[in-house]
Design a protein around this motif. Structure first.
Motif, PDB file in Angstrom:
ATOM      1  N   UNK A   6       0.818  -1.218   0.000  1.00  0.00           N
ATOM      2  CA  UNK A   6       0.000   0.000   0.000  1.00  0.00           C
ATOM      3  C   UNK A   6       0.853   1.270   0.000  1.00  0.00           C
ATOM      4  N   UNK A   7       1.898   1.318   0.823  1.00  0.00           N
ATOM      5  CA  UNK A   7       2.729   2.534   0.911  1.00  0.00           C
ATOM      6  C   UNK A   7       3.357   2.861  -0.440  1.00  0.00           C
ATOM      7  N   UNK A   8       3.823   1.814  -1.107  1.00  0.00           N
ATOM      8  CA  UNK A   8       4.472   2.012  -2.409  1.00  0.00           C
ATOM      9  C   UNK A   8       3.458   2.528  -3.424  1.00  0.00           C
ATOM     10  N   UNK A   9       2.291   1.924  -3.441  1.00  0.00           N
ATOM     11  CA  UNK A   9       1.254   2.358  -4.389  1.00  0.00           C
ATOM     12  C   UNK A   9       0.911   3.830  -4.136  1.00  0.00           C
ATOM     13  N   UNK A  10       0.798   4.216  -2.872  1.00  0.00           N
ATOM     14  CA  UNK A  10       0.461   5.614  -2.557  1.00  0.00           C
ATOM     15  C   UNK A  10       1.594   6.556  -2.934  1.00  0.00           C
ATOM     16  N   UNK A  11       2.812   6.104  -2.718  1.00  0.00           N
ATOM     17  CA  UNK A  11       3.964   6.952  -3.060  1.00  0.00           C
ATOM     18  C   UNK A  11       4.032   7.178  -4.579  1.00  0.00           C
ATOM     19  N   UNK A  12       3.827   6.097  -5.332  1.00  0.00           N
ATOM     20  CA  UNK A  12       3.860   6.221  -6.794  1.00  0.00           C
ATOM     21  C   UNK A  12       2.712   7.138  -7.252  1.00  0.00           C
ATOM     22  N   UNK A  13       1.559   6.989  -6.624  1.00  0.00           N
ATOM     23  CA  UNK A  13       0.415   7.850  -6.975  1.00  0.00           C
ATOM     24  C   UNK A  13       0.761   9.322  -6.735  1.00  0.00           C
ATOM     25  N   UNK A  14       1.460   9.605  -5.634  1.00  0.00           N
ATOM     26  CA  UNK A  14       1.843  10.993  -5.324  1.00  0.00           C
ATOM     27  C   UNK A  14       2.803  11.525  -6.393  1.00  0.00           C
ATOM     28  N   UNK A  15       3.675  10.670  -6.892  1.00  0.00           N
ATOM     29  CA  UNK A  15       4.613  11.077  -7.961  1.00  0.00           C
ATOM     30  C   UNK A  15       3.831  11.407  -9.241  1.00  0.00           C
ATOM     31  N   UNK A  16       2.827  10.579  -9.525  1.00  0.00           N
ATOM     32  CA  UNK A  16       2.008  10.818 -10.721  1.00  0.00           C
ATOM     33  C   UNK A  16       1.246  12.136 -10.572  1.00  0.00           C
ATOM     34  N   UNK A  17       0.722  12.370  -9.385  1.00  0.00           N
ATOM     35  CA  UNK A  17      -0.014  13.618  -9.144  1.00  0.00           C
ATOM     36  C   UNK A  17       0.897  14.828  -9.372  1.00  0.00           C
ATOM     37  N   UNK A  18       2.127  14.717  -8.901  1.00  0.00           N
ATOM     38  CA  UNK A  18       3.059  15.842  -9.032  1.00  0.00           C
ATOM     39  C   UNK A  18       3.295  16.208 -10.504  1.00  0.00           C
ATOM     40  N   UNK A  19       3.427  15.221 -11.366  1.00  0.00           N
ATOM     41  CA  UNK A  19       3.635  15.554 -12.793  1.00  0.00           C
ATOM     42  C   UNK A  19       2.326  15.995 -13.447  1.00  0.00           C
ATOM     43  N   UNK A  20       1.238  15.415 -13.013  1.00  0.00           N
ATOM     44  CA  UNK A  20      -0.073  15.823 -13.539  1.00  0.00           C
ATOM     45  C   UNK A  20      -0.341  17.286 -13.158  1.00  0.00           C
ATOM     46  N   UNK A  21       0.048  17.660 -11.951  1.00  0.00           N
ATOM     47  CA  UNK A  21      -0.122  19.051 -11.495  1.00  0.00           C
ATOM     48  C   UNK A  21       0.720  20.037 -12.305  1.00  0.00           C
ATOM     49  N   UNK A  22       1.741  19.520 -12.996  1.00  0.00           N
ATOM     50  CA  UNK A  22       2.565  20.391 -13.851  1.00  0.00           C
ATOM     51  C   UNK A  22       1.881  20.641 -15.191  1.00  0.00           C
ATOM     52  N   UNK A  23       0.714  20.044 -15.385  1.00  0.00           N
ATOM     53  CA  UNK A  23      -0.023  20.253 -16.633  1.00  0.00           C
ATOM     54  C   UNK A  23       0.290  19.218 -17.696  1.00  0.00           C
ATOM     55  N   UNK A  24       0.964  18.152 -17.302  1.00  0.00           N
ATOM     56  CA  UNK A  24       1.310  17.100 -18.261  1.00  0.00           C
ATOM     57  C   UNK A  24       0.169  16.080 -18.307  1.00  0.00           C
ATOM     58  N   UNK A  25      -0.216  15.671 -19.495  1.00  0.00           N
ATOM     59  CA  UNK A  25      -1.228  14.620 -19.622  1.00  0.00           C
ATOM     60  C   UNK A  25      -0.547  13.275 -19.401  1.00  0.00           C
ATOM     61  N   UNK A  26      -1.183  12.455 -18.560  1.00  0.00           N
ATOM     62  CA  UNK A  26      -0.539  11.206 -18.148  1.00  0.00           C
ATOM     63  C   UNK A  26      -1.434  10.006 -18.448  1.00  0.00           C
ATOM     64  N   UNK A  27      -0.864   9.005 -19.084  1.00  0.00           N
ATOM     65  CA  UNK A  27      -1.522   7.700 -19.114  1.00  0.00           C
ATOM     66  C   UNK A  27      -0.530   6.660 -18.591  1.00  0.00           C
TER      67      UNK A  27
END
Ligand code: UDP
Length: 243
Positions: free
Chosen positions: A31-52
């Motif tokens: 769970x911790x790893x999944x949440x950490x990776x999700x936070x990393x994805x959010x950080x790039x998404x917040x930069x305005x990058x489209x993510x798949x």
């Protein structure tokens, strides 16, 4: 976004292997790893990058292991693809918990769980700012989720495939087993194939080469690494055409 933050990409495809979601465990999801990776994805998404995202399933089931224990290979591969959907749902849940809108699209239709993969629909989701998570690989046995990543990156017109691994780039040998292994900053697709560097399978590399999609390999274990990578900073290996 602060002025000094300059994303190098407009739309990225992130390949998360099952292992990247396993943390220190031998199997399954941490769970911790999944949440950490999700936070990393959010950080790039917040930069305005489209993510798949294309998720693997090796933390739960691999077709080769099933086949090794006597199972029909195609059936074992379907089990592997179902495993990727489990991981996709875990990523979805972790991302939505932190306020990111997501859709899971599966190459094997399972309408009560998620949407079926429809290319134009996936495009639309991304344009609307949703993170699209692709499950079930290519939908075909005998392929891998790396190949699915190359395929979806092409279909989604992604600028880059960013492959999250346990180490900060491509090495001549497994650096965990051989600390003297050489690390590469840049490689061509041809070098990866000729040197048989096992970063992605040959089908995936060939497909990326055919469509001229660069591949970036980085360590998902280094906090903040994904944000660095999308600004072409930090430690990573870039695989592209030699020109
Ligand atoms: N798989 C498949 N077709 C695909 C993608 C995956 O049959 O298009 C199966 C295959 O058995 C594979 C398993 O799903 O071993 C899990 O995917 P993969 O090994 O690529 O996951 P990862 O190594 O990225 O965790």
């Amino acid at each position: 976004m602060p002025d000094d933050v300059q994303p190098s990409y407009r739309r990225i495809l992130l390949k998360l292997s099952g292992e990247a979601l396993m943390g220190e465990q031998e199997y399954g999801l941490e769970a911790d790893t999944v949440h950490r990776v999700a936070a990393e994805v959010k950080a790039v998404h917040d930069m305005g990058i489209e993510v798949c995202i294309v998720v693997g399933g090796g933390n739960i089931f691999r077709g080769v292991s099933g086949a090794a224990s006597g199972m029909d290979r195609a059936s074992a591969d379907y089990m592997g693809m179902l495993a990727t959907v489990i991981n996709a749902l875990a990523m979805q849940s972790a991302l939505e918990e932190i306020g990111i809108h997501t859709r899971v699209l599966s190459a094997i239709p399972m309408q009560t769980v998620c949407e079926p993969y429809i290319r134009r629909r996936a495009m639309r989701h991304m344009e609307k700012g949703r993170v699209v998570i692709f499950g079930a690989g290519t939908g075909n046995p005998s392929f891998t989720t790396d190949t699915a990543a190359a395929l979806r990156a092409f279909e989604m017109n992604c600028d880059v495939i960013i492959k999250a691994t346990k180490v900060n780039g491509v090495y001549s040998e497994d650096p965990v087993k051989n600390p003297g292994a050489k690390r590469y900053d840049r490689l061509t697709y041809r070098e990866v194939l000729e040197k048989d560097l096992r970063v992605m399978d040959a089908t995936a590399i060939a497909h990326a080469r055919e469509n001229n999609i660069p591949i970036v390999v980085f360590s998902v274990h280094d906090a903040g690494a994904l944000v660095d990578v999308v600004q072409s900073k930090g430690n990573f290996t870039l695989i592209e055409d030699g020109g």
